[in-house]
Design an enzyme around this catalytic site. Sequence first.
Site, PDB file in Angstrom:
ATOM      1  N   GLY A  47       3.445  -3.906   0.066  1.00 35.18           N
ATOM      2  CA  GLY A  47       3.083  -5.321   0.110  1.00 35.18           C
ATOM      3  C   GLY A  47       1.643  -5.400  -0.347  1.00 35.18           C
ATOM      4  O   GLY A  47       1.291  -4.833  -1.372  1.00 35.18           O
ATOM      5  N   GLU A  48       0.815  -6.011   0.448  1.00 36.93           N
ATOM      6  CA  GLU A  48      -0.615  -6.091   0.121  1.00 36.93           C
ATOM      7  C   GLU A  48      -1.380  -5.569   1.335  1.00 36.93           C
ATOM      8  O   GLU A  48      -1.339  -6.173   2.404  1.00 36.93           O
ATOM      9  CB  GLU A  48      -0.961  -7.549  -0.202  1.00 36.93           C
ATOM     10  CG  GLU A  48      -2.355  -7.769  -0.689  1.00 36.93           C
ATOM     11  CD  GLU A  48      -2.702  -6.985  -1.957  1.00 36.93           C
ATOM     12  OE1 GLU A  48      -1.840  -6.875  -2.850  1.00 36.93           O
ATOM     13  OE2 GLU A  48      -3.827  -6.459  -2.031  1.00 36.93           O
ATOM     14  N   SER A  49      -2.066  -4.441   1.147  1.00 38.42           N
ATOM     15  CA  SER A  49      -2.673  -3.783   2.307  1.00 38.42           C
ATOM     16  C   SER A  49      -3.740  -4.641   2.989  1.00 38.42           C
ATOM     17  O   SER A  49      -3.867  -4.606   4.213  1.00 38.42           O
ATOM     18  CB  SER A  49      -3.247  -2.425   1.905  1.00 38.42           C
ATOM     19  OG  SER A  49      -4.141  -2.559   0.830  1.00 38.42           O
ATOM     20  N   CYS A  79       3.674   2.713  -0.767  1.00 37.86           N
ATOM     21  CA  CYS A  79       2.736   1.860  -1.502  1.00 37.86           C
ATOM     22  C   CYS A  79       1.628   1.335  -0.576  1.00 37.86           C
ATOM     23  O   CYS A  79       0.793   2.110  -0.126  1.00 37.86           O
ATOM     24  CB  CYS A  79       3.528   0.771  -2.216  1.00 37.86           C
ATOM     25  SG  CYS A  79       2.668   0.157  -3.660  1.00 37.86           S
ATOM     26  N   ILE A 133       4.538  -0.711  -8.312  1.00 41.54           N
ATOM     27  CA  ILE A 133       4.087  -2.109  -8.439  1.00 41.54           C
ATOM     28  C   ILE A 133       2.634  -2.180  -7.965  1.00 41.54           C
ATOM     29  O   ILE A 133       2.356  -1.998  -6.778  1.00 41.54           O
ATOM     30  CB  ILE A 133       4.956  -3.055  -7.580  1.00 41.54           C
ATOM     31  CG1 ILE A 133       6.439  -2.924  -7.951  1.00 41.54           C
ATOM     32  CG2 ILE A 133       4.484  -4.501  -7.744  1.00 41.54           C
ATOM     33  CD1 ILE A 133       7.392  -3.634  -7.010  1.00 41.54           C
ATOM     34  N   HIS A 169       8.028   2.497  -4.598  1.00 43.92           N
ATOM     35  CA  HIS A 169       8.945   1.776  -3.699  1.00 43.92           C
ATOM     36  C   HIS A 169      10.357   2.367  -3.753  1.00 43.92           C
ATOM     37  O   HIS A 169      11.208   1.834  -4.480  1.00 43.92           O
ATOM     38  CB  HIS A 169       9.028   0.306  -4.142  1.00 43.92           C
ATOM     39  CG  HIS A 169       7.817  -0.500  -3.829  1.00 43.92           C
ATOM     40  ND1 HIS A 169       7.689  -1.261  -2.694  1.00 43.92           N
ATOM     41  CD2 HIS A 169       6.658  -0.652  -4.513  1.00 43.92           C
ATOM     42  CE1 HIS A 169       6.511  -1.862  -2.684  1.00 43.92           C
ATOM     43  NE2 HIS A 169       5.868  -1.504  -3.782  1.00 43.92           N
ATOM     44  N   GLU A 171      12.636   2.013  -1.666  1.00 46.53           N
ATOM     45  CA  GLU A 171      13.595   1.068  -1.056  1.00 46.53           C
ATOM     46  C   GLU A 171      14.088   0.030  -2.057  1.00 46.53           C
ATOM     47  O   GLU A 171      15.054  -0.676  -1.788  1.00 46.53           O
ATOM     48  CB  GLU A 171      12.948   0.389   0.171  1.00 46.53           C
ATOM     49  CG  GLU A 171      11.976  -0.731  -0.124  1.00 46.53           C
ATOM     50  CD  GLU A 171      10.616  -0.282  -0.665  1.00 46.53           C
ATOM     51  OE1 GLU A 171      10.403   0.929  -0.865  1.00 46.53           O
ATOM     52  OE2 GLU A 171       9.786  -1.164  -0.929  1.00 46.53           O
TER      53      GLU A 171
HETATM   54  N1  GLN Z   1      -1.779  -3.244  -4.621  1.00 50.08           N
HETATM   55  C1  GLN Z   1      -1.338  -3.266  -3.248  1.00 50.08           C
HETATM   56  C2  GLN Z   1      -2.468  -2.932  -2.289  1.00 50.08           C
HETATM   57  O1  GLN Z   1      -3.516  -2.572  -2.694  1.00 50.08           O
HETATM   58  C3  GLN Z   1      -0.190  -2.318  -3.026  1.00 50.08           C
HETATM   59  C4  GLN Z   1       0.980  -2.763  -3.850  1.00 50.08           C
HETATM   60  C5  GLN Z   1       2.321  -2.496  -3.264  1.00 50.08           C
HETATM   61  O2  GLN Z   1       2.495  -2.213  -2.066  1.00 50.08           O
HETATM   62  N2  GLN Z   1       3.326  -2.660  -4.084  1.00 50.08           N
HETATM   63  O3  GLN Z   1      -2.300  -3.033  -1.128  1.00 50.08           O
END
Ligand code: GLN
Length: 188
Positions: A47-49, A79, A133, A169, A171
């Site tokens: 996701g987005e950390s 990720c 991604i 990913h 999943e």
């Molecule tokens: N770019 C995201 C981050 O820095 C990670 C991307 C992802 O989980 N697909 O958290």
Amino acid sequence: MKKIGVLALQGAVREHVQMLEELGCEAATITRTEHLVELDGLVLPGGESTAMRKLLDRYDLLEPIRVLAESGLPMFGTCAGLILLARDVVDYESHLAVMDVKVARNSYGRQVDSFEMLLDIKGIGEDIPAIFIRAPHIVSVGEQVEILATCDDKIVLARDRHMLGCSFHPELTRDTRIMDYFIKSMVD
Ligand code: GLN
């Protein structure tokens, strides 16, 4: 039946739940500290950390998850989940800081923001599809960390004792081999 938690604050939660159930596990979505009980393992999704970190703080989940990791609960970060586990994050603060790796975020340039590759993974299998991604990569690892896969000379999958972290990913594909490895080789 093994009960595996999936941190469900943000990101690719449903796909992990489906894959875990397909592999015969009970999947428990985790949004509160009360949910962190009787788990045999925990998945930290992508996701987005930075967004996940805000929510981990808001729901007081960071410290309890850190304690569980330190007490040996098997964890699998994909990720952004890998970024959460890492001891160091280049140019950013670290989060759980339990896995002995240093990661860099968004390691692949704009034109290749997202891409798919087939990876050969040590001890797991060959031609495993991996979807990247805005992916991080592992820049360096501690002594006891096992490097399981690289992509263009970048480390993209590694295991530190009871913790597994990957840049991509698994999943989002139909290939369950990496999750199966986590469950069979790392979760008691
Ligand atoms: N770019 C995201 C981050 O820095 C990670 C991307 C992802 O989980 N697909 O958290």
